[in-house]
Design a protein around this motif. Structure first.
Motif, mmCIF file in Angstrom:
data_model
loop_
_atom_site.group_PDB
_atom_site.id
_atom_site.type_symbol
_atom_site.label_atom_id
_atom_site.label_comp_id
_atom_site.label_asym_id
_atom_site.label_seq_id
_atom_site.Cartn_x
_atom_site.Cartn_y
_atom_site.Cartn_z
ATOM 1 N N PRO A 109 0.756 -1.302 -0.086
ATOM 2 C CA PRO A 109 0.047 -0.074 -0.010
ATOM 3 C C PRO A 109 0.833 1.294 -0.027
ATOM 4 N N ASN B 280 -0.609 4.302 -1.612
ATOM 5 C CA ASN B 280 -1.675 5.051 -1.042
ATOM 6 C C ASN B 280 -1.285 5.681 0.319
ATOM 7 N N SER C 172 -1.920 9.505 0.845
ATOM 8 C CA SER C 172 -2.858 9.863 2.061
ATOM 9 C C SER C 172 -2.059 10.960 3.054
ATOM 10 N N TYR D 231 4.679 6.841 -10.310
ATOM 11 C CA TYR D 231 3.498 6.990 -9.506
ATOM 12 C C TYR D 231 3.540 8.490 -9.019
#
Length: 213
Positions: free
Chosen positions: A126, A129, A133, A160
């Motif tokens: 993850p 993410n 976040s 990314y």
């Protein structure tokens, strides 16, 4: 450190540091840092010492994330890697090879450990993410190995959209030739390669700006 041929080919830009960094410490685990534990290991002593200085500077600025690569006891999740490098079977989860090097300044209360089975710290984890976040807009990279998991993670960070900054004295490799050539490749195409001293100054500047805001 950029390659002249790549500069002539148009790879002549420079990534700009952001305002919310994260530090990614890749696979500084005993299987890569202690020869008695695994044949995959190399001498990472100076790189770990330099990485600890980055860790101290990162406290309060953004996430500090460690990765560990390892596999189940039956190696059912190792995939094609077993065919290419049988020594990877020494990286069995739950063994000494998959423990963080104890010289690292890891803080269990605040830091994060991600477990992975592939080269890139982004693949099957993850990480993207977590960075998104947390509002991170730059990724400082340390760890092992320069030509393997570090390079793969830097390429993915660029893809990314998290500009990667590799501290060249905070990464290590079994092969000095591959270490040097991959630093040149990353500097030319996929990120910025800087000294830890230069990155410490950048982090200090970011911290000063954060305190004002």
């Amino acid at each position: 450190m950029k390659d002249e041929a790549n500069i002539r080919g148009g790879f002549d830009g420079t990534l700009v540091p952001g305002n919310r960094p994260a530090l990614l410490v890749i696979d500084f685990q005993r299987g890569f840092t202690e020869a008695a534990v695994s044949p995959l290991a190399s001498d990472c002593s100076s790189a770990i010492a330099a990485t600890n200085r980055l860790i101290a500077a990162m406290r309060g600025l953004g996430p500090v994330i460690f990765t560990i690569v390892g596999y189940s006891a039956n190696m059912a999740d190792i995939g094609c890697w077993k065919q290419k490098c049988g020594a990877l079977t020494t990286l069995e989860r739950g063994t000494a090879a998959c423990e963080l090097d104890p010289r690292l300044d890891y803080a269990a209360q605040t830091d994060l450990i991600l477990h992975k089975t592939q080269a890139s710290a982004f693949f099957g984890t993850p990480l993207a993410n977590i960075l998104a976040s947390s509002g991170c807009d730059m990724l400082v990279v340390a760890g092992a190995t320069t030509s393997g998991c570090v390079r793969a993670s830097v390429v993915d960070a660029m893809q990314y959209g998290f500009p990667p900054f590799v501290a060249h004295d905070c990464v290590a490799d079994r092969s000095e030739a591959q270490h040097a050539s991959n630093l040149i490749d990353m500097a030319s195409k996929y990120g910025e390669v800087v000294s830890s001293e230069a990155m410490l100054k950048t982090l200090a500047d970011i911290g000063a700006a954060q305190s004002v805001n």
